[in-house]
Design an enzyme around this catalytic site. Structure first.
Site, PDB file in Angstrom:
ATOM      1  N   SER A   1       2.597   1.486   0.589  1.00  0.00           N
ATOM      2  CA  SER A   1       2.000   0.978  -0.648  1.00  0.00           C
ATOM      3  C   SER A   1       1.859   1.977  -1.776  1.00  0.00           C
ATOM      4  CB  SER A   1       0.626   0.392  -0.357  1.00  0.00           C
ATOM      5  OG  SER A   1       0.806  -0.860   0.206  1.00  0.00           O
TER       6      SER A   1
ATOM      7  N   LYS B   1      -7.469   2.688  -6.913  1.00  0.00           N
ATOM      8  CA  LYS B   1      -7.106   1.421  -6.259  1.00  0.00           C
ATOM      9  C   LYS B   1      -8.385   0.698  -5.845  1.00  0.00           C
ATOM     10  CE  LYS B   1      -4.127  -0.493  -2.655  1.00  0.00           C
ATOM     11  NZ  LYS B   1      -3.102  -0.214  -1.640  1.00  0.00           N
TER      12      LYS B   1
ATOM     13  N   SER C   1       1.414  -2.255  -2.066  1.00  0.00           N
ATOM     14  CA  SER C   1       0.287  -3.020  -2.553  1.00  0.00           C
ATOM     15  C   SER C   1      -0.467  -2.338  -3.694  1.00  0.00           C
ATOM     16  CB  SER C   1      -0.677  -3.311  -1.408  1.00  0.00           C
ATOM     17  OG  SER C   1      -1.219  -2.096  -0.913  1.00  0.00           O
TER      18      SER C   1
HETATM   19  N1  GLN Z   1       3.958  -3.791   2.629  1.00  0.00           N
HETATM   20  C1  GLN Z   1       3.249  -3.303   3.752  1.00  0.00           C
HETATM   21  C2  GLN Z   1       2.315  -4.360   4.251  1.00  0.00           C
HETATM   22  O1  GLN Z   1       2.289  -5.399   3.703  1.00  0.00           O
HETATM   23  C3  GLN Z   1       2.497  -2.070   3.405  1.00  0.00           C
HETATM   24  C4  GLN Z   1       1.278  -2.299   2.613  1.00  0.00           C
HETATM   25  C5  GLN Z   1       0.400  -1.080   2.486  1.00  0.00           C
HETATM   26  O2  GLN Z   1       0.869   0.048   2.627  1.00  0.00           O
HETATM   27  N2  GLN Z   1      -0.894  -1.305   2.225  1.00  0.00           N
HETATM   28  O3  GLN Z   1       1.605  -4.187   5.180  1.00  0.00           O
END
Ligand code: GLN
Length: 476
Positions: free
Chosen positions: A179, A77, A154
């Site tokens: 994410s 990532k 994400s």
């Molecule tokens: N969807 C969640 C957010 O927008 C989690 C994102 C994540 O785990 N980086 O914060």
């Protein structure tokens, strides 16, 4: 060929690692043209690693014997630093940044013989659930089964390439509030998010320090467990890592699940796609067929208040973390003019995307003096209550089950119509295990048309092994 067989073949010299890696890179380039899973493909690094491994095999070096990932392609990532490879966390503000060091997880992957193939696309700094909030100038990853739909986020690129790669591959993802689970669910792969502190965050670009965890995505539970086995464990460079021995997670794939106790989270089936609920219930049946025992349980507080608690804590931490990107010490710089405030404003206005700006404003507000007690401090108190509600349940159950996401991968045209709040509500099941620092695993359990449906298993702290044991039932 599965990863285990592949590693054996590489060790025996039955597969030419350099040729193989060249093919891997070619395939990644082809896939990327259509699906945008990589911000950068690290061809030079991958080939250099492959050549070094080839040399070691030729010399019959004894060190290769114990390398668990020998020759396996590992995608990373974008928020995780790889030495010499542009690492931006999907943000324009970090364009051009090439770290001078490897994150601890990267160092461990390299030591285990894993080959770094590139940096995967993501929502900017992790801010999203659909990977549509990519930074300015970045491409949005597309679902491997339908290009008009999201990969989830994400860690969207990680989910997509894990599904699409025809070669042995495992992905390093990161989760703050879901994410890893969300993209695993939408892309039909296994996503394993470990206990907070089980894996070092050294070299991870922070979203929210008290929540961030590096984890793994694989086409099989074995793959996800194998990479976790390599990266888990105490790190002198990271004060929040847990100083307890790690397990051989892959060995959990050999254990049966007889008499394991499963709690089905009743509230998580309300207001979701009918087909999602039906398939997850069938998933539970499958666990029962293998000897697990299940019953319905209630998890009221985390489901009712998880979203508001999470978004206050996560944005509060994010807004302080992003303050360092002011165009001086960190991040892109612009022509120096005006006073500091004007310069700072210009850099951030021009280089952060809309969602990053929204979160900076929200987080700054929530922890401002005068509001802090009502929002940030209160959220930290609810967080403690959420943890204890889970802890009570884990006295009785080995794992809790819920759908991972309330829907299957949505179309981009549908996402556009969501308000920010509707968007945040999609994380209803994933935020609470993250708030409590609990390990969780999303497994593919079924389909709605050609779209995958994910089921989430959550276990007590440091019980990743149980998740792997249960998740293994869902391997194809
Ligand atoms: N969807 C969640 C957010 O927008 C989690 C994102 C994540 O785990 N980086 O914060």
């Amino acid at each position: 060929m599965n990863t285990k067989e592949f590693v054996e073949k590489i060790k025996n010299g039955e597969i030419d690692i350099v040729e193989h890696t060249e093919n891997v890179i070619d395939e990644c380039k082809k896939i990327n043209k259509e699906y945008n899973y990589f911000n950068i493909i690290s061809e030079e690094l991958a080939l250099a690693q492959a050549k070094e491994i080839k040399r070691q095999i030729k010399n019959n070096d004894s060190i290769i014997k114990n390398k668990k990932l020998l020759g396996v392609a590992i995608s990373v990532k974008d928020a995780i630093c790889v030495k010499g490879v542009e690492s931006t966390a999907g943000s324009k503000i970090l364009k051009g940044y090439k770290p001078l060091f490897d994150a601890t997880v990267i160092k461990r992957v390299k030591d285990a013989g894993g080959i770094i193939i590139g940096k995967t696309s993501q929502d900017e700094f992790g801010f999203g659930s659909f990977s549509v909030n990519v930074g300015l100038g970045f491409a949005i990853p597309k679902n491997p089964f339908d290009k008009t739909r999201s990969c989830g986020g994400s860690s969207g690129g990680a989910g997509g390439i894990t599904q699409k790669a025809s070669f042995p591959h495992i992905a390093l993802g990161e989760s703050t509030g879901g994410s890893i689970a969300a993209p695993a669910s939408f892309c039909g792969v296994f996503g394993l998010c470990p206990t907070y502190g089980r894996v070092s965050r050294y070299g991870l670009m922070d979203y929210a320090n008290s929540l961030d965890k590096i984890g793994t995505l694989g086409k099989s539970v074995y793959d996800a467990a194998l990479l976790l086995e390599v990266i888990a464990g105490f790190d002198n460079n990271e004060s929040t890592t847990i100083n307890k021995p790690t397990e051989k997670y892959t060995e959990s794939t050999n254990k049966n699940i007889k008499n394991m106790r499963i709690g089905i989270i009743k509230e998580s089936f309300a207001n979701i796609d009918k087909n999602v609920g039906k398939n997850v219930r069938e998933g539970v049946k499958k666990l029962e067929e293998h000897g697990a025992k299940s019953e319905e349980i209630s998890l009221k507080l985390p489901i009712e208040h998880g979203i508001s608690t999470y978004y206050i804590i996560a944005t509060s931490e994010a807004s302080t973390n992003l303050a360092k990107y002011c165009g001086m010490r960190y991040g892109i710089s612009e022509k120096l003019e005006g006073n500091f405030n004007e310069y700072f404003t210009k850099v951030r206005s021009n280089n952060f995307g809309a969602e990053a700006k929204r979160r900076i404003i929200l987080g700054t507000f929530a922890r401002m003096s005068g509001y802090r007690d009502a929002y940030y401090i209160k959220a930290t108190k609810i967080r403690a209550m959420i943890v204890s509600e889970y802890k009570k349940l884990f006295k009785k159950y080995d794992a809790l089950v819920s759908p991972t996401m309330p829907i299957v991968a949505p179309k981009f045209s549908e996402i556009e119509k969501l308000t920010p709040l509707q968007n945040y509500m999609m994380d209803i099941m994933t935020v609470s295990p993250n708030l409590a620092g609990l390990p969780h695993l999303s497994v593919p359990v079924g389909f709605d048309g050609n779209m995958h449906i994910g089921m989430m298993l959550t276990a007590d702290h440091l019980r990743e092994g149980k998740l792997i044991q249960l998740g293994n039932i869902f391997n194809n």
